[in-house]
Design an enzyme around this catalytic site. Structure first.
Site, PDB file in Angstrom:
ATOM      1  N   ASP A 177       0.839  -1.196   0.000  1.00 35.38           N
ATOM      2  CA  ASP A 177       0.000   0.000   0.000  1.00 35.38           C
ATOM      3  C   ASP A 177       0.877   1.250   0.000  1.00 35.38           C
ATOM      4  O   ASP A 177       1.968   1.240  -0.576  1.00 35.38           O
ATOM      5  CB  ASP A 177      -0.909  -0.059   1.247  1.00 35.38           C
ATOM      6  CG  ASP A 177      -2.246   0.616   1.049  1.00 35.38           C
ATOM      7  OD1 ASP A 177      -2.257   1.811   0.707  1.00 35.38           O
ATOM      8  OD2 ASP A 177      -3.282  -0.037   1.234  1.00 35.38           O
ATOM      9  N   HIS A 210      -3.571   6.206   3.576  1.00 37.03           N
ATOM     10  CA  HIS A 210      -4.350   5.086   3.054  1.00 37.03           C
ATOM     11  C   HIS A 210      -3.866   3.755   3.614  1.00 37.03           C
ATOM     12  O   HIS A 210      -4.651   2.942   4.110  1.00 37.03           O
ATOM     13  CB  HIS A 210      -4.257   5.088   1.523  1.00 37.03           C
ATOM     14  CG  HIS A 210      -5.101   4.083   0.828  1.00 37.03           C
ATOM     15  ND1 HIS A 210      -4.666   2.785   0.591  1.00 37.03           N
ATOM     16  CD2 HIS A 210      -6.340   4.161   0.288  1.00 37.03           C
ATOM     17  CE1 HIS A 210      -5.615   2.133  -0.064  1.00 37.03           C
ATOM     18  NE2 HIS A 210      -6.638   2.934  -0.264  1.00 37.03           N
ATOM     19  N   ASN A 303     -13.592   0.887  -7.596  1.00 42.68           N
ATOM     20  CA  ASN A 303     -14.584   1.867  -7.157  1.00 42.68           C
ATOM     21  C   ASN A 303     -15.332   2.574  -8.276  1.00 42.68           C
ATOM     22  O   ASN A 303     -15.968   3.600  -8.038  1.00 42.68           O
ATOM     23  CB  ASN A 303     -13.899   2.948  -6.303  1.00 42.68           C
ATOM     24  CG  ASN A 303     -13.435   2.433  -4.966  1.00 42.68           C
ATOM     25  OD1 ASN A 303     -13.824   1.351  -4.536  1.00 42.68           O
ATOM     26  ND2 ASN A 303     -12.588   3.194  -4.309  1.00 42.68           N
ATOM     27  N   ALA A 313      -7.309  -7.549  -8.860  1.00 43.87           N
ATOM     28  CA  ALA A 313      -8.331  -8.393  -8.236  1.00 43.87           C
ATOM     29  C   ALA A 313      -8.961  -9.349  -9.244  1.00 43.87           C
ATOM     30  O   ALA A 313      -9.484 -10.402  -8.874  1.00 43.87           O
ATOM     31  CB  ALA A 313      -9.416  -7.517  -7.609  1.00 43.87           C
ATOM     32  N   ALA A 318      -6.323 -14.485  -7.274  1.00 45.12           N
ATOM     33  CA  ALA A 318      -6.542 -13.480  -6.233  1.00 45.12           C
ATOM     34  C   ALA A 318      -7.949 -13.638  -5.662  1.00 45.12           C
ATOM     35  O   ALA A 318      -8.833 -14.208  -6.295  1.00 45.12           O
ATOM     36  CB  ALA A 318      -6.361 -12.074  -6.805  1.00 45.12           C
ATOM     37  N   SER A 375     -11.203  -0.308  -1.011  1.00 48.48           N
ATOM     38  CA  SER A 375      -9.961  -0.337  -0.233  1.00 48.48           C
ATOM     39  C   SER A 375     -10.226  -0.658   1.225  1.00 48.48           C
ATOM     40  O   SER A 375      -9.391  -1.269   1.897  1.00 48.48           O
ATOM     41  CB  SER A 375      -9.251   1.020  -0.304  1.00 48.48           C
ATOM     42  OG  SER A 375      -8.346   1.088  -1.361  1.00 48.48           O
TER      43      SER A 375
END
Length: 439
Positions: A177, A210, A303, A313, A318, A375
């Site tokens: 991240d 974040h 998003n 993803a 995953a 997230s």
């Protein structure tokens, strides 16, 4: 027995930092905040990732005057290198290099983006029963408790029961991240300083917030899934910074995935970032982690609100995560679609009320904040995976199977493309039973 509501813990300290720039609020609820739209996959200027076929070396390309320049190698397991090309010609150069019979693949060094949506808050809503207040000093209602009507919305928690994960064994998860606030009290003695793959040093300090927030959600000692479940002392976090001010280069993400996969005791890694295209180098790294090393790669679905899961993803190895609001349904911003694996609370905030609130977790400078996004949903799942691994000893495919087979089936019966296998449920994963609706 106390049933923990993910968004409720930690409300003793108001999220003033998250509310500071809110405008004056009208009495009626305005239109919901538009989510940050998906960004077409930008690239690192002047860089291309190249993997040579067996028997050939990157110097076969870079050793010529008319060839690209060698910049650096990625993780040794990938045999991929970053080469320098003319700025603005990254896609064209990758296509040109693909025509070379010695090259297995060439691709731009894509820039992913963290997948949080910044809130503009006026009020908190706490489905767990604690007192919450209007939080903007500019509002005439500042400091007043929220009306009882705000408690009418059913929440979408994950049945994280206090102390249910205590008594397990040590495990490691990785934050891939923006880094972590390494001095934050939520993580005292449990952070492992990995690499800052953006700057190249060994100080993955968070400058954005974040990564501190996502790490707090999965393993904070007081507000995180592992902490409330009583397993925080057994969960350490390998912190790796892969995102800088302009985004998260594929080269950094790939290096971090390999490093996490090879780290002793690693059970899962969290990737709350994404784009629209999966790169070959990411695909190989995820397969290495999941198949070769038996480490779960848990990633945000995205998003943009589209009916297609974002990448990385989107990779079948995953675990892709969609975000739920506090009525237990898909948020308007969450991506979904074929290949979605699981869902979890990600929050959904409104510009004057948060009766469907965000996720409360650690932030910069030892503070806390409320954020929303896939997230925020993803580390909820990673935290559940960490507690299951600690308590049961399950790893790899067995851990993934337990995680996905003990969900709450919401939406269409059985698997569906909005919720995947359902909403993560830690209590059922640990005990095989459910607390029941409304507890």
């Amino acid at each position: 027995m106390y049933r923990y509501r993910i968004a409720a813990a930690g409300l003793l300290t108001l999220a003033a930092a998250a509310c500071a720039d809110a405008p004056n609020a009208p009495e009626a609820r305005p239109t919901e905040i538009a989510p940050r739209q998906s960004v077409s996959d930008a690239v690192v200027p002047g860089e291309v990732l190249v993997k040579m076929k067996p028997g050939f070396s990157i110097t076969d390309l870079t050793g010529r005057a008319d060839g690209p320049s060698f910049n650096r190698a990625l993780a040794s397991a990938s045999r991929t290198s970053v080469v320098g090309v003319e700025r603005g010609a990254e896609r064209a150069e990758a296509e040109r290099l693909m025509q070379d019979e010695r090259v297995e693949y060439a691709e731009p060094n894509f820039l992913r983006q963290p997948l949080a949506i910044n809130p503009k808050l006026w009020a908190f809503y706490n489905p767990g029963g604690m007192t919450a207040y209007f939080s903007d000093p500019a509002d005439s209602r500042y400091g007043q408790p929220l009306p009882a009507s705000y408690a009418s919305v059913l929440d979408a928690d994950m049945d994280v029961v206090e102390g249910s994960g205590a008594g397990g064994s040590p495990v490691v998860i990785s934050s891939i991240d923006t880094g972590v606030d390494m001095d934050h009290p939520e993580f005292t003695g449990r952070l492992i300083a990995g690499k800052d793959w953006v700057t190249g040093d060994n100080n993955p300090e968070d400058e954005d917030g974040h990564g501190t927030h996502t790490s707090g959600t999965m393993a904070g000692s007081t507000v995180g899934v592992a902490g409330v479940a009583g397993a925080a002392s057994n969960v350490k976090i390998l912190v790796q910074r892969v995102c800088g001010p302009n985004g998260c280069p594929t080269s950094a993400i790939v290096n971090a995935i390999y490093a996490a996969a090879d780290y002793p005791g690693m059970v899962a890694m969290n990737l709350s970032l994404g784009g629209s295209i999966e790169s070959r180098s990411e695909k190989e790294a995820i397969k290495y982690a999941a198949v070769t090393k038996g480490v779960l790669v848990i990633a945000a679905a995205g998003n943009s609100g589209s009916g297609k899961v974002g990448c990385p993803a989107c990779d079948p190895y995953a675990i892709s995560v969609s975000a739920l609001n506090w009525s237990g349904t898909l948020t308007t911003y969450s991506q979904y679609g074929s290949g979605l694996d699981i869902s979890a609370p990600g929050g959904q905030l409104y510009s004057n009320t948060t009766d469907e609130m965000g996720i409360w977790a650690s932030y910069l400078s030892g503070g806390y904040a409320m954020l929303q996004g896939t997230s925020m949903a993803t580390p909820n799942v990673t935290g559940v995976a960490a507690v299951i691994a600690s308590k049961t000893g399950l790893r790899g495919n067995a851990l993934r199977s337990r995680l996905e087979s003990t969900t709450d089936d919401i939406g269409t019966a059985g698997y569906d493309t909005k919720y995947g296998n359902g909403r993560a449920n830690l209590y059922r994963a640990l005990t095989g039973t459910s607390l029941g609706a409304g507890l």
